[in-house]
Design an enzyme around this catalytic site. Structure first.
Site, short mmCIF file in Angstrom:
data_model
loop_
_atom_site.label_atom_id
_atom_site.label_comp_id
_atom_site.label_asym_id
_atom_site.label_seq_id
_atom_site.Cartn_x
_atom_site.Cartn_y
_atom_site.Cartn_z
N ARG A 284 2.83 16.25 5.33
CA ARG A 284 1.50 15.88 5.68
C ARG A 284 0.44 16.43 5.34
NH1 ARG A 284 1.10 14.72 11.85
NH2 ARG A 284 2.75 13.64 11.37
N HIS B 42 4.96 4.66 3.43
CA HIS B 42 4.42 5.50 4.51
C HIS B 42 4.14 4.86 5.64
CE1 HIS B 42 2.38 9.24 4.78
NE2 HIS B 42 1.25 8.58 5.57
N TYR C 17 -12.76 -5.95 3.26
CA TYR C 17 -13.83 -6.38 2.80
C TYR C 17 -13.86 -5.67 1.09
CZ TYR C 17 -15.71 -8.09 6.96
OH TYR C 17 -15.79 -8.95 8.21
#
Length: 744
Positions: free
Chosen positions: A32, A78, A122
């Site tokens: 990570r 993931h 968007y």
């Protein structure tokens, strides 16, 4: 029941917690938070780029909605939250966050003011050329692949990394018990260092740093550290880089000007920076500044208006550098996962060596992969050529034989693959022109095979090929391109020796500082008589009043042996009672101020407790850097520091509560920086009541009926430190004070 009991295991809780926490910590570190030294990517970034590659989002194709990309990433590779994945994706697209963006974003991906990106439904994205170079060779067995979390897909363990992404884009992350923070660098300079290391494998870190020079932040700015400091940071893998904003003066005519900040330090949020400057302006902590405004569009443009045309621009900027994030520090910590997946802090030479070894390994794997493909193709082409030489017999066998494949293998000594390829050949390929093309391809592949064999057999040739690849990358993304030019400049500034005097920031005016016994402080304009009846609250009265200038530093001494400093210009003025001193200094709950005076350079002071212990301290130790003050005198339980007298003579007179006076030479009292001091006068009962420092020729003065008396004949009371002394002269004031308390 018995079966259930057999499955129950008795374990030590401490061992089990330790084991599980260690597993969690290693998972956080490896999967990570820390980047791989070879490609500079964390798993989330690697999976993002690979998913976009699988969606064919190359720079020449159209954009796709980020929601589509994020969906693929969390669905296939993931299994974490979509907001975390989208946040990582947005950062890769922000040209103010990464030096060489890996994602080409279309839409609102956030800005340097700290505004958040638009929702992923968007925005749209595709890969950049830099990202394509980072993944070049994925389909050529350049790196290992592993199963994804659900076993349905494959993902790369590491990217081939044709570009040195770790140093070029940097990285930051916090794991369990460790963290990483690597600044971005200029690709062309990193390539120069890599080429030097290929040419001279034992190159010194200093020679490498002279190539790399230092960080190259996407927001520009100026690094003000010395070369020795930068070299030390790269030698150890840890260090600080001080970055200042870039500014210039704009002439407005008639002698007036304004300052324009065009670049700000890396990771500084512009809106918060301006808020900080405005707050300082509102609190009148930057008296040289009149106004600040933001005129930024795509480029940064912060306008600072000086108070008047006589203000020195450099002095104003130094003040802002000290008090705002116009100057900031980047704490470098090159903690990365090495090629074996082990986290450790590396110096710059180790990082470059790991990358070069990775590139050499990638070259060998790609060469072997290509060689294998060539051998397979040559085998097929050899079969085609045999077929062309015996075309009639081949056609007859195919038409007449029940097992044409076996017949051809036996007749022409073909391999199984060659026979299968001939059988799958289209009739149109039997024309004569096709035979010429096959012969040409055969010759070209034979030459390429020889070249690859030579390459794999000679390590020096492989390093030469790696150097060629690095030079090609330097040419593509180098300093001649808009993306590759260096943005951060260097300038050595000795900030530790820059002293911005308060006289340069505050107009010098006379004031009278008034402190009450209850701890309320205020000032009045001008030097008013200290004998005036100042107004206080009903249960309060004057403790001390002094004449000062607005540029002075006021020193306060409390009963716990601490010195505090406040700037005279910070003391509130007006007709009220002022403000509590505890708002300006961190005075203890049970402590009170016993003395207040104006700081004087080169002055010394005798400080003493009510128990008769004390010492002399010089002015260097009166300066406190923080609100907490500076502890100078150590006191025992029940003891208080009561006196702080300026040294202005060669003798000292002391009187105790027992009305006994002791006079001795001041030189008997030591000058120290901190401690309890020495015994000044002994007492059977009570303690020290008053101190007077005087010149031997002048004698000591004291109050008596009818006025002030001067005693020049000192023989009666003359002695040495720590003696008891003799009774005070007849008529000595009953309050056991030498002179009436003077508040000035």
């Amino acid at each position: 029941m018995a079966e259930t009991e057999e499955k129950i295991k008795t374990v030590a809780l401490a061992e089990e917690l330790s084991s599980r926490y260690l597993s969690y910590a290693m998972s956080t570190i490896v999967s990570r938070s820390l980047p791989d030294v070879r490609d500079g990517l964390k798993p989330v970034h690697r999976r993002l780029l690979y998913a976009m590659r699988q969606l064919h989002l190359d720079p020449k194709s159209g954009f796709k909605k980020c929601a589509r990309v994020v969906g693929d990433v969390i669905g296939k590779y993931h299994p974490h939250g979509d907001s975390a994945v989208y946040g990582a994706m947005c950062r890769l697209a922000q040209d103010f966050s990464v030096r060489y963006p890996l994602v080409d974003g279309q839409g609102n991906f956030g800005n340097i003011d700290g505004d958040s990106p638009a929702a992923m439904r968007y925005t749209e994205a595709r890969l950049t050329e830099f990202a394509i170079a980072l993944m070049d060779g994925l389909n050529e067995d350049a790196v290992d692949f592993r199963d994804t979390y659900d076993g349905e897909e494959q993902e790369p363990v590491v990217m081939p990394g044709a570009v040195p992404n770790l140093l070029c884009n940097g990285s930051s992350g916090i794991a369990v018990g460790m963290a990483t923070n690597i600044p971005p660098h200029n690709l062309a300079e990193v390539c120069d260092a890599l080429l030097l290391m290929i040419e001279k494998p034992d190159a010194t870190i200093e020679s490498l740093v002279r190539k790399i020079k230092g960080p190259d932040f996407p927001t520009g700015g100026i690094i003000i550290d010395k070369f020795a400091t930068i070299l030390d940071a790269y030698t150890t893998g840890r260090g600080n880089f001080r970055i200042r904003a870039k500014w210039q003066k704009e002439d407005l005519g008639m002698g007036q000007y304004q300052i324009v900040v065009t670049e700000i330090p890396y990771q500084v949020i512009k809106s918060k920076l301006i808020e900080r400057i405005a707050l300082l302006l509102q609190e009148k902590k930057v008296p040289l500044l009149s106004d600040v405004r933001d005129e930024s569009t795509h480029d940064v443009r912060i306008v600072l208006e000086p108070k008047n045309r006589n203000v020195d621009a450099a002095m104003l900027m130094e003040l802002l550098f000290k008090n705002t994030e116009l100057e900031s520090k980047f704490n470098m910590n090159m903690n990365v996962l090495d090629s074996d997946g082990v986290p450790r802090v590396m110096n710059i030479a180790e990082v470059l060596r790991e990358y070069l070894n990775h590139r050499l390994n990638v070259l060998e794997r790609r060469s072997k992969y290509r060689l294998q493909k060539i051998v397979s193709r040559l085998e097929i082409l050899s079969g085609y050529l045999i077929a062309y030489l015996n075309i009639d017999e081949i056609i007859r066998i195919i038409r007449e034989e029940d097992e044409p494949k076996a017949k051809m293998v036996a007749e022409f000594s073909l391999t199984d693959v060659q026979a299968e390829s001939i059988l799958n050949m289209k009739l149109r390929n039997l024309r004569k022109l096709e035979e010429a093309d096959i012969r040409r391809e055969f010759d070209e592949l034979t030459a390429e095979k020889a070249e690859l064999d030579s390459l794999l057999a000679d390590e020096s040739k492989r390093w030469a090929r790696v150097a060629e690849e690095i030079k090609a990358i330097r040419e593509k993304f180098g300093k001649k391109t808009a993306l590759g030019r260096r943005r951060t400049e260097f300038a050595e500034v000795d900030v530790d020796n820059i002293d911005i005097s308060i006289e340069a920031l505050v107009e010098k005016e006379p004031i009278t500082v008034i402190l009450s016994e209850k701890g309320w402080i205020r000032c009045m304009k001008g030097h008013v008589p200290l004998t005036d009846e100042f107004k206080f609250k009903d249960d309060d009265r004057l403790l001390k009043a002094v004449h000062a200038q607005t540029t002075d530093k006021i020193v306060l001494f409390d009963t716990a042996g601490k010195f505090f400093n406040i700037n005279a210009c910070d003391i509130p003025s007006g007709r009220g009672f002022g403000q509590p001193l505890r708002l300006m200094v961190d005075l203890g709950n049970n402590d009170n101020i016993t003395e207040m005076f104006v700081f004087e350079p080169k002055a010394s002071y005798l400080i003493a407790t009510d128990k008769g212990y004390g010492f002399i301290v010089d002015e260097n130790h009166l300066i406190a850097q923080t609100r907490q003050g500076r502890k100078i005198m150590n006191v025992t339980e029940g003891e208080k520091t009561m006196f702080c007298k300026k040294v202005c003579g060669d003798m000292v007179a002391m009187i105790g509560d027992n009305r006994k006076i002791l006079v001795f030479k001041l030189e008997e009292i030591p000058t120290i920086a901190r401690g309890r001091g020495v015994c000044l006068q002994k007492y059977k009962d009570g303690g020290l009541s008053d101190i007077q420092i005087f010149n031997e020729a002048d004698g000591f003065s004291y109050n008596r009926a009818g006025g002030i008396s001067v005693e020049k004949d000192l023989l009666t009371w003359l002695g040495h430190r720590a003696q008891v002394g003799k009774l005070a002269p007849f008529g000595f004031a009953k309050d056991n004070k030498f002179l009436k308390q003077n508040n000035g």
